[in-house]
Motif scaffolding. Structure first.
Motif, PDB file in Angstrom:
ATOM      1  N   GLN A 102     -11.865   2.939  -4.931  1.00 49.07           N
ATOM      2  CA  GLN A 102     -10.907   2.383  -3.969  1.00 49.07           C
ATOM      3  C   GLN A 102     -10.635   0.916  -4.265  1.00 49.07           C
ATOM      4  O   GLN A 102      -9.475   0.479  -4.296  1.00 49.07           O
ATOM      5  N   GLN A 103     -11.681   0.153  -4.508  1.00 51.72           N
ATOM      6  CA  GLN A 103     -11.515  -1.277  -4.763  1.00 51.72           C
ATOM      7  C   GLN A 103     -10.746  -1.541  -6.059  1.00 51.72           C
ATOM      8  O   GLN A 103      -9.846  -2.381  -6.100  1.00 51.72           O
ATOM      9  N   GLY A 144      -4.076  -0.908   6.178  1.00 50.00           N
ATOM     10  CA  GLY A 144      -3.054  -1.718   5.535  1.00 50.00           C
ATOM     11  C   GLY A 144      -2.077  -2.313   6.529  1.00 50.00           C
ATOM     12  O   GLY A 144      -1.669  -3.479   6.399  1.00 50.00           O
ATOM     13  N   GLY A 190      -6.378   4.616   5.590  1.00 49.66           N
ATOM     14  CA  GLY A 190      -6.063   3.493   4.718  1.00 49.66           C
ATOM     15  C   GLY A 190      -4.715   2.873   5.060  1.00 49.66           C
ATOM     16  O   GLY A 190      -4.550   1.647   5.026  1.00 49.66           O
ATOM     17  N   TRP A 205      -1.693   3.313 -11.424  1.00 45.91           N
ATOM     18  CA  TRP A 205      -2.799   3.938 -10.692  1.00 45.91           C
ATOM     19  C   TRP A 205      -3.336   5.159 -11.430  1.00 45.91           C
ATOM     20  O   TRP A 205      -4.552   5.367 -11.502  1.00 45.91           O
ATOM     21  N   LYS A 233      -7.827 -10.721  -5.347  1.00 49.46           N
ATOM     22  CA  LYS A 233      -7.016 -10.347  -4.181  1.00 49.46           C
ATOM     23  C   LYS A 233      -6.369 -11.580  -3.545  1.00 49.46           C
ATOM     24  O   LYS A 233      -5.175 -11.569  -3.225  1.00 49.46           O
ATOM     25  N   GLU A 272      -7.067  -0.605  -5.690  1.00 51.66           N
ATOM     26  CA  GLU A 272      -6.398  -1.617  -4.863  1.00 51.66           C
ATOM     27  C   GLU A 272      -6.097  -2.865  -5.684  1.00 51.66           C
ATOM     28  O   GLU A 272      -4.979  -3.404  -5.639  1.00 51.66           O
ATOM     29  N   CYS A 279      -1.315  -0.577  -1.097  1.00 50.24           N
ATOM     30  CA  CYS A 279      -2.561  -0.529  -1.872  1.00 50.24           C
ATOM     31  C   CYS A 279      -3.729   0.014  -1.065  1.00 50.24           C
ATOM     32  O   CYS A 279      -4.600   0.699  -1.620  1.00 50.24           O
ATOM     33  N   HIS A 280      -3.776  -0.268   0.228  1.00 47.01           N
ATOM     34  CA  HIS A 280      -4.851   0.294   1.046  1.00 47.01           C
ATOM     35  C   HIS A 280      -4.699   1.800   1.188  1.00 47.01           C
ATOM     36  O   HIS A 280      -5.699   2.542   1.127  1.00 47.01           O
ATOM     37  N   SER A 306      -5.004   3.527  -2.598  1.00 43.71           N
ATOM     38  CA  SER A 306      -6.350   3.467  -3.178  1.00 43.71           C
ATOM     39  C   SER A 306      -7.289   4.469  -2.519  1.00 43.71           C
ATOM     40  O   SER A 306      -8.138   5.071  -3.183  1.00 43.71           O
ATOM     41  N   ARG A 307      -7.145   4.694  -1.219  1.00 49.72           N
ATOM     42  CA  ARG A 307      -8.012   5.646  -0.542  1.00 49.72           C
ATOM     43  C   ARG A 307      -7.620   7.085  -0.863  1.00 49.72           C
ATOM     44  O   ARG A 307      -8.471   7.969  -0.886  1.00 49.72           O
TER      45      ARG A 307
END
Length: 257
Positions: free
Chosen positions: A235-236, A46, A42, A208, A125, A239, A144-145, A148-149
């Motif tokens: 994940q989405q 990113g 991720g 988060w 986004k 993010e 965020c990538h 989130s993962r």
């Protein structure tokens, strides 16, 4: 060293459409064992997104560059997590019982809930990244990538696998995540937060965590567990929650100063 590299590349082969060397194992067992590196992949995604956004902005302006960057990242990842978000919304929104929700989520067709979820996610986004200054937008993509993962990878620690059939593409269900692997996952996800002011990073973590708890409760209520689709949706949503928070933080207390 080669074993760790192989695991990282196996994780990248699962989460992206990047070509991998022939010697990299891509079976379910290898992917399950490589899940500790999902946040690191991720982070790579990113970094690619941030680089694309920065370069494209210099030739076409930030608004169009944001759209192009998001489209190119979808191509890079094969809309892997976006598909999970659409399936979760269709299943949770269109089914009454657990079995029906799971059946809808497994159906390859997309319904109204899924379409609206994808359109809304993309719009949020785009709008968030356009509103942020370019440097903060780039940092936001990286953070965020990766984050989130990492959080999506922790869902399986707190919930059982919801499906009873063995014909699925969710390798995590057969490989419990040891504590040491959770540390690797979390460190890789948190590392980009060092690019943000400490107060911003701590508040982002709180956002988060709150979102993660809410998603866990949502999955418990609807299907009493998780599936591959709910991991992608997590994940989405994480993010998006991160991007929304960073926009709010910037307007309340500009991070560029």
């Amino acid at each position: 060293m080669k074993r760790h590299l192989g695991a990282i590349l196996a994780a990248a082969s699962f989460l992206t459409r990047l070509p991998m060397p022939a010697w990299v194992a891509k079976d379910s067992a290898a992917i399950a064992q490589s899940s500790r590196w999902f946040a690191l992949v991720g982070l790579l995604i990113g970094l690619i997104a941030a680089t694309l956004l920065y370069i494209l902005t210099t030739v076409m302006g930030q608004a169009l560059a944001v759209v192009m960057t998001l489209v190119l990242i979808i191509v890079l990842t094969g809309a892997f997590h976006e598909d999970g978000l659409a399936d979760l919304c269709d299943g949770f929104g269109g089914g009454w019982e657990k079995s029906r929700k799971l059946a809808i989520m497994k159906d390859s067709q997309i319904g109204a809930y899924g379409v609206l979820a994808l359109v809304s996610a993309f719009a949020i986004k785009v709008t968030a990244l356009i509103q942020l200054p370019l440097d903060i937008a780039c940092i936001s993509l990286i953070a965020c990538h990766a984050g989130s993962r990492a959080i999506a990878g922790l869902v399986a620690v707190y919930l059982p696998y919801a499906r009873e059939d063995s014909n699925n593409k969710t390798p995590q269900k057969d490989a419990p995540l040891p504590f040491s692997n959770r540390i690797i996952l979390c460190v890789s996800g948190i590392l980009p937060l060092l690019l943000l002011p400490i107060s911003c990073a701590l508040m982002l973590l709180a956002v988060w965590l709150t979102t993660f708890i809410g998603l866990i409760k949502l999955m418990q209520r609807h299907i009493q567990g998780y599936t591959g689709d709910t991991l992608g949706a997590t994940q989405q949503i994480i993010e998006i929650a991160g991007l929304i928070f960073l926009v709010i933080y910037y307007f309340q207390s500009p991070i560029s100063n």
